[in-house]
Design a protein around this motif. Sequence first.
Motif, PDB file in Angstrom:
ATOM      1  N   GLN A  47       0.842  -1.193   0.000  1.00 53.22           N
ATOM      2  CA  GLN A  47       0.000   0.000   0.000  1.00 53.22           C
ATOM      3  C   GLN A  47       0.882   1.249   0.000  1.00 53.22           C
ATOM      4  O   GLN A  47       1.802   1.358   0.817  1.00 53.22           O
ATOM      5  N   TRP A  48       0.584   2.177  -0.902  1.00 51.95           N
ATOM      6  CA  TRP A  48       1.337   3.429  -0.997  1.00 51.95           C
ATOM      7  C   TRP A  48       0.377   4.608  -0.934  1.00 51.95           C
ATOM      8  O   TRP A  48      -0.756   4.520  -1.394  1.00 51.95           O
ATOM      9  N   ASP A  49       0.864   5.716  -0.381  1.00 51.43           N
ATOM     10  CA  ASP A  49       0.003   6.879  -0.181  1.00 51.43           C
ATOM     11  C   ASP A  49       0.191   7.966  -1.231  1.00 51.43           C
ATOM     12  O   ASP A  49      -0.724   8.739  -1.509  1.00 51.43           O
ATOM     13  N   LEU A  50       1.397   8.043  -1.804  1.00 49.14           N
ATOM     14  CA  LEU A  50       1.736   9.185  -2.646  1.00 49.14           C
ATOM     15  C   LEU A  50       2.814   8.792  -3.637  1.00 49.14           C
ATOM     16  O   LEU A  50       3.692   7.981  -3.319  1.00 49.14           O
ATOM     17  N   ILE A  51       2.747   9.362  -4.848  1.00 42.31           N
ATOM     18  CA  ILE A  51       3.807   9.184  -5.833  1.00 42.31           C
ATOM     19  C   ILE A  51       4.329  10.550  -6.244  1.00 42.31           C
ATOM     20  O   ILE A  51       3.564  11.435  -6.611  1.00 42.31           O
ATOM     21  N   VAL A  52       5.649  10.687  -6.183  1.00 41.64           N
ATOM     22  CA  VAL A  52       6.350  11.904  -6.601  1.00 41.64           C
ATOM     23  C   VAL A  52       7.259  11.513  -7.761  1.00 41.64           C
ATOM     24  O   VAL A  52       7.778  10.398  -7.801  1.00 41.64           O
ATOM     25  N   SER A  53       7.443  12.408  -8.719  1.00 41.78           N
ATOM     26  CA  SER A  53       8.261  12.069  -9.878  1.00 41.78           C
ATOM     27  C   SER A  53       9.122  13.246 -10.305  1.00 41.78           C
ATOM     28  O   SER A  53       8.726  14.408 -10.197  1.00 41.78           O
ATOM     29  N   SER A  54      10.302  12.917 -10.821  1.00 47.64           N
ATOM     30  CA  SER A  54      11.065  13.866 -11.623  1.00 47.64           C
ATOM     31  C   SER A  54      10.177  14.308 -12.783  1.00 47.64           C
ATOM     32  O   SER A  54       9.353  13.535 -13.265  1.00 47.64           O
ATOM     33  N   PRO A  55      10.337  15.541 -13.273  1.00 47.92           N
ATOM     34  CA  PRO A  55       9.499  16.003 -14.392  1.00 47.92           C
ATOM     35  C   PRO A  55       9.871  15.429 -15.754  1.00 47.92           C
ATOM     36  O   PRO A  55       9.124  15.626 -16.720  1.00 47.92           O
ATOM     37  N   LEU A  56      10.987  14.713 -15.872  1.00 47.25           N
ATOM     38  CA  LEU A  56      11.372  14.155 -17.170  1.00 47.25           C
ATOM     39  C   LEU A  56      10.439  12.998 -17.540  1.00 47.25           C
ATOM     40  O   LEU A  56      10.052  12.192 -16.686  1.00 47.25           O
ATOM     41  N   SER A  57      10.107  12.883 -18.816  1.00 50.75           N
ATOM     42  CA  SER A  57       9.040  11.971 -19.246  1.00 50.75           C
ATOM     43  C   SER A  57       9.347  10.513 -18.937  1.00 50.75           C
ATOM     44  O   SER A  57       8.426   9.724 -18.678  1.00 50.75           O
ATOM     45  N   ARG A  58      10.615  10.116 -18.981  1.00 50.31           N
ATOM     46  CA  ARG A  58      10.931   8.713 -18.682  1.00 50.31           C
ATOM     47  C   ARG A  58      10.570   8.355 -17.243  1.00 50.31           C
ATOM     48  O   ARG A  58      10.174   7.222 -16.957  1.00 50.31           O
ATOM     49  N   ALA A  59      10.692   9.330 -16.337  1.00 51.14           N
ATOM     50  CA  ALA A  59      10.285   9.119 -14.955  1.00 51.14           C
ATOM     51  C   ALA A  59       8.766   9.224 -14.816  1.00 51.14           C
ATOM     52  O   ALA A  59       8.131   8.403 -14.155  1.00 51.14           O
ATOM     53  N   VAL A  60       8.180  10.238 -15.454  1.00 46.58           N
ATOM     54  CA  VAL A  60       6.720  10.446 -15.356  1.00 46.58           C
ATOM     55  C   VAL A  60       5.969   9.236 -15.901  1.00 46.58           C
ATOM     56  O   VAL A  60       4.994   8.766 -15.291  1.00 46.58           O
ATOM     57  N   ASP A  61       6.412   8.686 -17.030  1.00 46.20           N
ATOM     58  CA  ASP A  61       5.714   7.538 -17.613  1.00 46.20           C
ATOM     59  C   ASP A  61       5.861   6.297 -16.736  1.00 46.20           C
ATOM     60  O   ASP A  61       4.934   5.483 -16.631  1.00 46.20           O
ATOM     61  N   THR A  62       7.020   6.135 -16.110  1.00 50.07           N
ATOM     62  CA  THR A  62       7.196   5.045 -15.144  1.00 50.07           C
ATOM     63  C   THR A  62       6.272   5.259 -13.951  1.00 50.07           C
ATOM     64  O   THR A  62       5.620   4.323 -13.472  1.00 50.07           O
ATOM     65  N   ALA A  63       6.191   6.501 -13.475  1.00 50.34           N
ATOM     66  CA  ALA A  63       5.312   6.828 -12.348  1.00 50.34           C
ATOM     67  C   ALA A  63       3.849   6.561 -12.673  1.00 50.34           C
ATOM     68  O   ALA A  63       3.090   6.074 -11.822  1.00 50.34           O
ATOM     69  N   LYS A  64       3.441   6.855 -13.908  1.00 48.87           N
ATOM     70  CA  LYS A  64       2.046   6.620 -14.299  1.00 48.87           C
ATOM     71  C   LYS A  64       1.711   5.130 -14.304  1.00 48.87           C
ATOM     72  O   LYS A  64       0.616   4.728 -13.890  1.00 48.87           O
ATOM     73  N   ALA A  65       2.647   4.325 -14.767  1.00 47.12           N
ATOM     74  CA  ALA A  65       2.427   2.875 -14.743  1.00 47.12           C
ATOM     75  C   ALA A  65       2.254   2.386 -13.305  1.00 47.12           C
ATOM     76  O   ALA A  65       1.375   1.571 -13.000  1.00 47.12           O
ATOM     77  N   ILE A  66       3.097   2.901 -12.411  1.00 44.70           N
ATOM     78  CA  ILE A  66       3.012   2.523 -11.002  1.00 44.70           C
ATOM     79  C   ILE A  66       1.702   3.007 -10.389  1.00 44.70           C
ATOM     80  O   ILE A  66       1.033   2.277  -9.648  1.00 44.70           O
ATOM     81  N   ALA A  67       1.324   4.227 -10.721  1.00 46.68           N
ATOM     82  CA  ALA A  67       0.076   4.786 -10.186  1.00 46.68           C
ATOM     83  C   ALA A  67      -1.128   3.943 -10.601  1.00 46.68           C
ATOM     84  O   ALA A  67      -2.021   3.663  -9.784  1.00 46.68           O
ATOM     85  N   THR A  68      -1.153   3.524 -11.854  1.00 47.50           N
ATOM     86  CA  THR A  68      -2.258   2.693 -12.329  1.00 47.50           C
ATOM     87  C   THR A  68      -2.348   1.397 -11.530  1.00 47.50           C
ATOM     88  O   THR A  68      -3.417   1.017 -11.049  1.00 47.50           O
ATOM     89  N   ALA A  69      -1.206   0.737 -11.365  1.00 45.15           N
ATOM     90  CA  ALA A  69      -1.194  -0.545 -10.646  1.00 45.15           C
ATOM     91  C   ALA A  69      -1.538  -0.378  -9.170  1.00 45.15           C
ATOM     92  O   ALA A  69      -2.147  -1.257  -8.559  1.00 45.15           O
ATOM     93  N   CYS A  70      -1.140   0.759  -8.600  1.00 44.20           N
ATOM     94  CA  CYS A  70      -1.372   1.015  -7.172  1.00 44.20           C
ATOM     95  C   CYS A  70      -2.690   1.747  -6.908  1.00 44.20           C
ATOM     96  O   CYS A  70      -2.976   2.138  -5.772  1.00 44.20           O
ATOM     97  N   GLU A  71      -3.470   1.946  -7.970  1.00 46.18           N
ATOM     98  CA  GLU A  71      -4.771   2.606  -7.880  1.00 46.18           C
ATOM     99  C   GLU A  71      -4.662   4.008  -7.268  1.00 46.18           C
ATOM    100  O   GLU A  71      -5.422   4.393  -6.386  1.00 46.18           O
ATOM    101  N   ILE A  72      -3.674   4.740  -7.776  1.00 49.20           N
ATOM    102  CA  ILE A  72      -3.486   6.140  -7.408  1.00 49.20           C
ATOM    103  C   ILE A  72      -3.749   6.988  -8.652  1.00 49.20           C
ATOM    104  O   ILE A  72      -3.254   6.673  -9.741  1.00 49.20           O
ATOM    105  N   ASP A  73      -4.528   8.025  -8.530  1.00 47.69           N
ATOM    106  CA  ASP A  73      -4.895   8.881  -9.651  1.00 47.69           C
ATOM    107  C   ASP A  73      -3.649   9.507 -10.285  1.00 47.69           C
ATOM    108  O   ASP A  73      -2.800  10.055  -9.569  1.00 47.69           O
ATOM    109  N   HIS A  74      -3.556   9.428 -11.606  1.00 46.16           N
ATOM    110  CA  HIS A  74      -2.418  10.054 -12.303  1.00 46.16           C
ATOM    111  C   HIS A  74      -2.315  11.542 -11.975  1.00 46.16           C
ATOM    112  O   HIS A  74      -1.209  12.095 -11.905  1.00 46.16           O
ATOM    113  N   GLU A  75      -3.450  12.194 -11.809  1.00 42.54           N
ATOM    114  CA  GLU A  75      -3.447  13.635 -11.519  1.00 42.54           C
ATOM    115  C   GLU A  75      -2.839  13.938 -10.158  1.00 42.54           C
ATOM    116  O   GLU A  75      -2.458  15.079  -9.876  1.00 42.54           O
ATOM    117  N   ALA A  76      -2.749  12.917  -9.302  1.00 37.90           N
ATOM    118  CA  ALA A  76      -2.202  13.120  -7.955  1.00 37.90           C
ATOM    119  C   ALA A  76      -0.681  12.986  -7.919  1.00 37.90           C
ATOM    120  O   ALA A  76      -0.056  13.268  -6.884  1.00 37.90           O
TER     121      ALA A  76
END
Length: 199
Positions: A47-76
Amino acid sequence: MTELCLVRHGQTDWNRLEIIQGREDNPLNALGRRQAEESAAFLSQEQWDLIVSSPLSRAVDTAKAIATACEIDHEAIQLDERFIEREFGAASGKPVKGIYEAVQADDQERIPGLETEDEMRARVLDGMKDLVDTYPGMRIIVVCHSHAIKAALSAVDDTYTFRQAMRNACSNYINYRHGQFEVKAINVADHITDPTMMK
Protein backbone atom coordinates in the motif's frame (compact mmCIF):
# COMPACT_ATOMS: atom_id res chain seq x y z
CA MET A 1 7.87 6.19 10.57
CA THR A 2 7.80 7.65 7.06
CA GLU A 3 8.89 5.34 4.25
CA LEU A 4 10.37 6.35 0.90
CA CYS A 5 10.85 4.08 -2.08
CA LEU A 6 13.09 5.63 -4.72
CA VAL A 7 12.46 3.96 -8.08
CA ARG A 8 14.65 4.36 -11.14
CA HIS A 9 12.82 4.87 -14.44
CA GLY A 10 12.70 2.14 -17.08
CA GLN A 11 15.23 1.86 -19.89
CA THR A 12 15.66 4.44 -22.66
CA ASP A 13 17.59 4.01 -25.90
CA TRP A 14 20.45 6.04 -24.44
CA ASN A 15 20.60 3.65 -21.47
CA ARG A 16 20.69 0.73 -23.90
CA LEU A 17 23.47 2.35 -25.94
CA GLU A 18 25.38 3.39 -22.79
CA ILE A 19 25.28 7.09 -23.55
CA ILE A 20 25.48 9.67 -20.74
CA GLN A 21 21.92 10.88 -20.18
CA GLY A 22 21.20 13.88 -18.03
CA ARG A 23 18.42 16.42 -18.47
CA GLU A 24 17.59 15.26 -22.02
CA ASP A 25 13.93 14.26 -22.10
CA ASN A 26 14.41 10.87 -23.72
CA PRO A 27 11.37 8.56 -23.61
CA LEU A 28 11.18 4.98 -22.41
CA ASN A 29 11.85 2.41 -25.11
CA ALA A 30 9.86 -0.83 -25.48
CA LEU A 31 11.90 -2.64 -22.83
CA GLY A 32 11.65 0.42 -20.58
CA ARG A 33 7.87 0.37 -20.79
CA ARG A 34 7.90 -3.33 -19.90
CA GLN A 35 10.21 -2.62 -16.96
CA ALA A 36 7.86 0.13 -15.76
CA GLU A 37 4.98 -2.36 -15.80
CA GLU A 38 7.07 -4.93 -13.91
CA SER A 39 8.01 -2.33 -11.31
CA ALA A 40 4.35 -1.34 -11.05
CA ALA A 41 3.22 -4.94 -10.50
CA PHE A 42 5.88 -5.43 -7.81
CA LEU A 43 5.04 -2.21 -5.95
CA SER A 44 1.29 -2.85 -6.15
CA GLN A 45 1.75 -5.71 -3.67
CA GLU A 46 2.08 -3.02 -0.98
CA GLN A 47 0.00 0.00 0.00
CA TRP A 48 1.34 3.43 -1.00
CA ASP A 49 0.00 6.88 -0.18
CA LEU A 50 1.74 9.18 -2.65
CA ILE A 51 3.81 9.18 -5.83
CA VAL A 52 6.35 11.90 -6.60
CA SER A 53 8.26 12.07 -9.88
CA SER A 54 11.07 13.87 -11.62
CA PRO A 55 9.50 16.00 -14.39
CA LEU A 56 11.37 14.15 -17.17
CA SER A 57 9.04 11.97 -19.25
CA ARG A 58 10.93 8.71 -18.68
CA ALA A 59 10.29 9.12 -14.95
CA VAL A 60 6.72 10.45 -15.36
CA ASP A 61 5.71 7.54 -17.61
CA THR A 62 7.20 5.04 -15.14
CA ALA A 63 5.31 6.83 -12.35
CA LYS A 64 2.05 6.62 -14.30
CA ALA A 65 2.43 2.87 -14.74
CA ILE A 66 3.01 2.52 -11.00
CA ALA A 67 0.08 4.79 -10.19
CA THR A 68 -2.26 2.69 -12.33
CA ALA A 69 -1.19 -0.54 -10.65
CA CYS A 70 -1.37 1.02 -7.17
CA GLU A 71 -4.77 2.61 -7.88
CA ILE A 72 -3.49 6.14 -7.41
CA ASP A 73 -4.89 8.88 -9.65
CA HIS A 74 -2.42 10.05 -12.30
CA GLU A 75 -3.45 13.64 -11.52
CA ALA A 76 -2.20 13.12 -7.96
CA ILE A 77 1.39 12.46 -9.08
CA GLN A 78 3.53 15.33 -7.82
CA LEU A 79 6.40 16.57 -10.00
CA ASP A 80 9.49 17.75 -8.15
CA GLU A 81 12.53 19.28 -9.90
CA ARG A 82 14.76 18.31 -6.97
CA PHE A 83 14.63 14.68 -8.12
CA ILE A 84 15.63 15.41 -11.73
CA GLU A 85 18.72 13.70 -13.15
CA ARG A 86 22.19 15.15 -12.71
CA GLU A 87 23.31 17.96 -14.98
CA PHE A 88 26.19 16.26 -16.80
CA GLY A 89 27.24 19.40 -18.69
CA ALA A 90 29.64 18.66 -21.55
CA ALA A 91 29.44 14.91 -20.82
CA SER A 92 25.78 14.67 -21.87
CA GLY A 93 25.32 12.70 -25.07
CA LYS A 94 28.79 11.15 -24.93
CA PRO A 95 29.51 7.40 -24.59
CA VAL A 96 29.78 6.33 -20.95
CA LYS A 97 32.98 4.39 -21.65
CA GLY A 98 35.01 7.41 -22.68
CA ILE A 99 34.09 9.79 -19.87
CA TYR A 100 32.89 7.66 -16.93
CA GLU A 101 36.02 8.15 -14.81
CA ALA A 102 35.95 11.93 -15.25
CA VAL A 103 32.32 12.01 -14.10
CA GLN A 104 33.14 9.82 -11.10
CA ALA A 105 36.04 12.12 -10.25
CA ASP A 106 33.72 15.17 -10.20
CA ASP A 107 36.11 16.67 -12.77
CA GLN A 108 34.56 20.02 -13.68
CA GLU A 109 37.67 21.06 -15.59
CA ARG A 110 37.36 18.17 -18.00
CA ILE A 111 33.55 18.35 -17.95
CA PRO A 112 32.37 21.98 -17.93
CA GLY A 113 28.89 22.37 -16.49
CA LEU A 114 28.99 19.12 -14.47
CA GLU A 115 26.80 19.25 -11.37
CA THR A 116 28.95 18.11 -8.45
CA GLU A 117 28.09 15.19 -6.22
CA ASP A 118 27.75 17.55 -3.25
CA GLU A 119 25.32 19.76 -5.18
CA MET A 120 23.25 16.71 -6.09
CA ARG A 121 23.21 15.38 -2.55
CA ALA A 122 22.07 18.76 -1.23
CA ARG A 123 19.11 19.13 -3.59
CA VAL A 124 17.93 15.52 -3.34
CA LEU A 125 18.23 15.52 0.45
CA ASP A 126 16.27 18.78 0.54
CA GLY A 127 13.50 17.10 -1.48
CA MET A 128 13.47 14.09 0.83
CA LYS A 129 13.35 16.22 3.96
CA ASP A 130 10.48 18.21 2.52
CA LEU A 131 8.54 15.01 1.84
CA VAL A 132 8.99 13.51 5.31
CA ASP A 133 8.13 16.84 6.95
CA THR A 134 5.03 17.37 4.79
CA TYR A 135 3.75 13.77 4.84
CA PRO A 136 4.77 12.23 8.18
CA GLY A 137 3.89 8.59 8.60
CA MET A 138 3.13 8.06 4.91
CA ARG A 139 4.57 5.62 2.37
CA ILE A 140 5.88 7.53 -0.64
CA ILE A 141 7.23 6.39 -4.01
CA VAL A 142 9.70 8.76 -5.69
CA VAL A 143 10.37 7.95 -9.35
CA CYS A 144 13.65 9.45 -10.45
CA HIS A 145 17.07 8.67 -11.91
CA SER A 146 20.26 6.74 -11.28
CA HIS A 147 22.34 9.63 -9.98
CA ALA A 148 19.46 11.09 -7.98
CA ILE A 149 19.14 7.75 -6.16
CA LYS A 150 22.90 7.53 -5.63
CA ALA A 151 22.82 11.07 -4.24
CA ALA A 152 20.06 10.09 -1.81
CA LEU A 153 21.83 6.94 -0.64
CA SER A 154 25.20 8.62 -0.18
CA ALA A 155 23.62 11.62 1.59
CA VAL A 156 21.99 9.27 4.11
CA ASP A 157 24.85 6.78 4.52
CA ASP A 158 28.40 7.55 3.40
CA THR A 159 29.17 3.88 2.84
CA TYR A 160 27.32 4.36 -0.47
CA THR A 161 28.90 6.23 -3.37
CA PHE A 162 28.06 7.34 -6.89
CA ARG A 163 29.71 4.13 -8.13
CA GLN A 164 26.85 2.09 -6.69
CA ALA A 165 25.20 -0.13 -9.32
CA MET A 166 21.65 0.94 -10.14
CA ARG A 167 19.52 -1.14 -12.51
CA ASN A 168 16.67 0.33 -14.55
CA ALA A 169 13.34 0.27 -12.67
CA CYS A 170 14.96 -0.89 -9.42
CA SER A 171 13.51 0.04 -6.01
CA ASN A 172 15.49 1.55 -3.11
CA TYR A 173 13.98 1.84 0.37
CA ILE A 174 14.79 4.58 2.86
CA ASN A 175 12.98 4.94 6.19
CA TYR A 176 12.73 8.08 8.31
CA ARG A 177 12.15 7.93 12.05
CA HIS A 178 13.24 9.94 15.08
CA GLY A 179 14.73 12.59 12.80
CA GLN A 180 17.02 10.17 10.96
CA PHE A 181 17.03 8.60 7.51
CA GLU A 182 18.08 4.95 7.24
CA VAL A 183 18.74 2.91 4.11
CA LYS A 184 16.78 -0.36 4.26
CA ALA A 185 17.35 -1.94 0.82
CA ILE A 186 18.94 -0.92 -2.46
CA ASN A 187 18.79 -1.93 -6.11
CA VAL A 188 15.87 -4.32 -5.59
CA ALA A 189 15.32 -5.56 -9.14
CA ASP A 190 14.95 -9.34 -9.30
CA HIS A 191 11.47 -8.74 -10.73
CA ILE A 192 12.75 -6.55 -13.58
CA THR A 193 13.63 -7.82 -17.07
CA ASP A 194 17.30 -7.00 -17.64
CA PRO A 195 18.91 -8.17 -20.90
CA THR A 196 22.38 -8.10 -19.30
CA MET A 197 21.21 -10.76 -16.86
CA MET A 198 19.73 -13.05 -19.56
CA LYS A 199 21.61 -15.96 -21.08
